[in-house]
Every structure is written in structure tokens, then in C-alpha cells.
Design a protein around this motif. Structure first.
Motif, PDB file in Angstrom:
ATOM      1  N   GLN A  36       0.819  -1.212   0.000  1.00 40.90           N
ATOM      2  CA  GLN A  36       0.000   0.000   0.000  1.00 40.90           C
ATOM      3  C   GLN A  36       0.854   1.265   0.000  1.00 40.90           C
ATOM      4  O   GLN A  36       0.329   2.362   0.104  1.00 40.90           O
ATOM      5  CB  GLN A  36      -0.917   0.000   1.231  1.00 40.90           C
ATOM      6  N   TRP A  37       2.174   1.100  -0.115  1.00 40.15           N
ATOM      7  CA  TRP A  37       3.067   2.274  -0.149  1.00 40.15           C
ATOM      8  C   TRP A  37       4.372   1.862  -0.823  1.00 40.15           C
ATOM      9  O   TRP A  37       4.920   0.801  -0.524  1.00 40.15           O
ATOM     10  CB  TRP A  37       3.356   2.764   1.271  1.00 40.15           C
ATOM     11  N   ASP A  38       4.864   2.703  -1.762  1.00 40.89           N
ATOM     12  CA  ASP A  38       6.086   2.319  -2.486  1.00 40.89           C
ATOM     13  C   ASP A  38       7.086   3.458  -2.624  1.00 40.89           C
ATOM     14  O   ASP A  38       8.006   3.397  -3.455  1.00 40.89           O
ATOM     15  CB  ASP A  38       5.722   1.768  -3.876  1.00 40.89           C
ATOM     16  N   THR A  39       6.923   4.508  -1.812  1.00 43.64           N
ATOM     17  CA  THR A  39       7.889   5.611  -1.844  1.00 43.64           C
ATOM     18  C   THR A  39       8.442   5.825  -0.434  1.00 43.64           C
ATOM     19  O   THR A  39       8.167   5.050   0.477  1.00 43.64           O
ATOM     20  CB  THR A  39       7.242   6.911  -2.365  1.00 43.64           C
ATOM     21  N   GLU A  40       9.220   6.875  -0.248  1.00 43.75           N
ATOM     22  CA  GLU A  40       9.855   7.123   1.043  1.00 43.75           C
ATOM     23  C   GLU A  40       8.829   7.527   2.103  1.00 43.75           C
ATOM     24  O   GLU A  40       7.724   7.992   1.784  1.00 43.75           O
ATOM     25  CB  GLU A  40      10.920   8.220   0.907  1.00 43.75           C
ATOM     26  N   THR A  41       9.201   7.359   3.337  1.00 39.70           N
ATOM     27  CA  THR A  41       8.346   7.758   4.462  1.00 39.70           C
ATOM     28  C   THR A  41       8.233   9.282   4.483  1.00 39.70           C
ATOM     29  O   THR A  41       9.245   9.981   4.449  1.00 39.70           O
ATOM     30  CB  THR A  41       8.948   7.260   5.783  1.00 39.70           C
TER      31      THR A  41
END
Length: 219
Positions: A36-41
Motif C-alpha cells: 500500500q506504499w512504495d515511496t519514502e516515508t
């Protein structure tokens, strides 16, 4: 004499920055595991909205995700925050204990009014033994509006406070004071913004300054 001082927690008493990135990374790693997330925090984005109630935080950080997933991430984030607190990875700001000891000796009652969740706040109070000075800690969870001004009003009404000072680092603290007819002290700490602090009655760079500032506001 002011009957009460009402303190914010994050960025005012507790150095949230010490555990924020760790806990937020854990929460977003959980999202990555769920695909559900594929980039930096988005740590910098979170820094800018520090002080918001967590439901509003997740709406801002995860606008395209479902409310159910936001709740799941919130639970995971809270769990990691508390684990990091109990592991001693956080810290109070310098001179919290000294300022609290002085103020209570002088007859001031101390309360905490925070946008943090109850379990999280209790973990901080318990770990740092703040209950020896703090009459009661209030969480934004206790009111339906999620408005800190209403939370401060709850304290005023419950304890029949006639005069008080609100101490915090963000505009929500300053506005909570104004809307309840109270004085405000802005803390120029990690998450503070100059444009917001300019609206406070006084600004401090160290909590030890309360020993002189608070009596001055009483005059």
C-alpha cells in the motif's frame, strides 16, 4: 496567582522527534508489506502537521487510502510509539522536572492537554513519573470535536479554573488559550513556527524560563 498551567505534550514537554522517525518508518514499512506504499516515508510532511489529532494526520498523509487502512496504520504507529517510549528512546525537554517542581511548590496546578491519544500520553506520564506533578492528563480522544480549545475548556470546567496559562509550541495551543480567555506561552522548540509563535503572549526558548515568565504574567 494563576491557578493552573495547561501544557501541550508533543514538542513542548516530550521530545517527540527522538522517536517520531523510528515509529513513522515502522508504520510505513507496515504499509509497504501490504503493498500500500512504495515511496519514502513522508517524515517532513508529518513534521509540518505536527500537533494535529492523529485522525487528521492520517487523512493528510494517506488521502487516497481507506479509513479502515488508516485506522490499521494508526494502531501500528501507536504501538511502535509506546514501545519506543518504554524502551527509553524518547526524552523530556530539558528542565521539565525542575520547572514542574518549582511551579507546584509555588501553588500552581499543572494539567496536560494534548492532541495525542490516551494510551500514548499515559505511557509518557508513566515512564517519566509526571503524575507526581500533573493533576490530570487530557487527550483529544475525550472530546468529539477534536478541537484543542474544547479540550482546554473541559479542564477549566472540570476543575473550576478561574485563571490559567496555556503552554505549547503550535498555533492550536495559542488559539486554545485565546478562545478560552487565557494567556499563552509559546515554546520555541523543534516543531515551532515563527509565524505561529508570534501570536503567543510570551515566547520561551527553555522551560526553565517559566520560573520567571509565569509569575510575571500574574502581575
Amino acid at each position: 496567582m494563576s491557578q493552573a498551567l495547561i501544557f501541550d505534550m508533543d514538542g513542548t514537554l516530550f521530545q517527540t522527534d527522538k522517536i517520531l522517525e523510528l515509529s513513522l518508518d515502522d508504520a510505513f514499512n507496515h504499509l509497504r508489506e501490504l503493498d500500500q506504499w512504495d515511496t519514502e516515508t513522508p517524515i517532513e510532511k508529518y513534521r509540518k502537521i505536527m500537533g494535529m489529532p492523529l485522525p487528521k494526520v492520517w487523512e493528510t498523509l494517506l488521502p487516497g487510502h481507506s479509513s479502515e487502512l488508516r485506522e490499521q496504520v494508526n494502531d501500528h504507529f501507536l504501538e511502535r510509539l509506546i514501545k519506543n517510549i518504554n524502551s527509553g528512546k524518547g526524552a523530556l525537554y530539558p528542565h521539565v522536572e525542575e520547572a514542574f517542581s518549582y511551579l507546584t511548590e509555588k501553588g500552581y496546578s499543572i494539567y496536560i492537554a494534548s492532541n495525542g491519544l490516551t494510551e500514548y500520553l499515559q505511557a509518557i506520564v508513566r515512564y517519566y513519573r509526571l503524575e507526581q506533578w500533573v493533576t490530570e492528563t487530557f487527550s483529544i480522544e475525550q472530546i468529539q470535536t477534536l478541537d484543542k480549545a474544547d479540550l482546554v475548556k473541559t479542564i477549566i470546567e472540570k476543575y473550576s479554573v478561574k485563571k490559567a496559562v496555556v503552554v505549547g509550541d503550535r498555533l492550536s495551543d495559542i488559539n486554545a488559550a485565546k478562545e478560552n480567555g487565557l494567556a499563552s506561552i509559546g515554546c520555541n522548540f523543534d516543531f515551532a513556527r515563527e509565524d505561529e509563535l508570534s501570536q503567543a503572549d510570551r515566547v520561551i526558548d527553555d522551560l526553565i524560563d517559566l520560573k520567571t515568565i509565569v509569575p510575571a504574567l500574574d502581575q
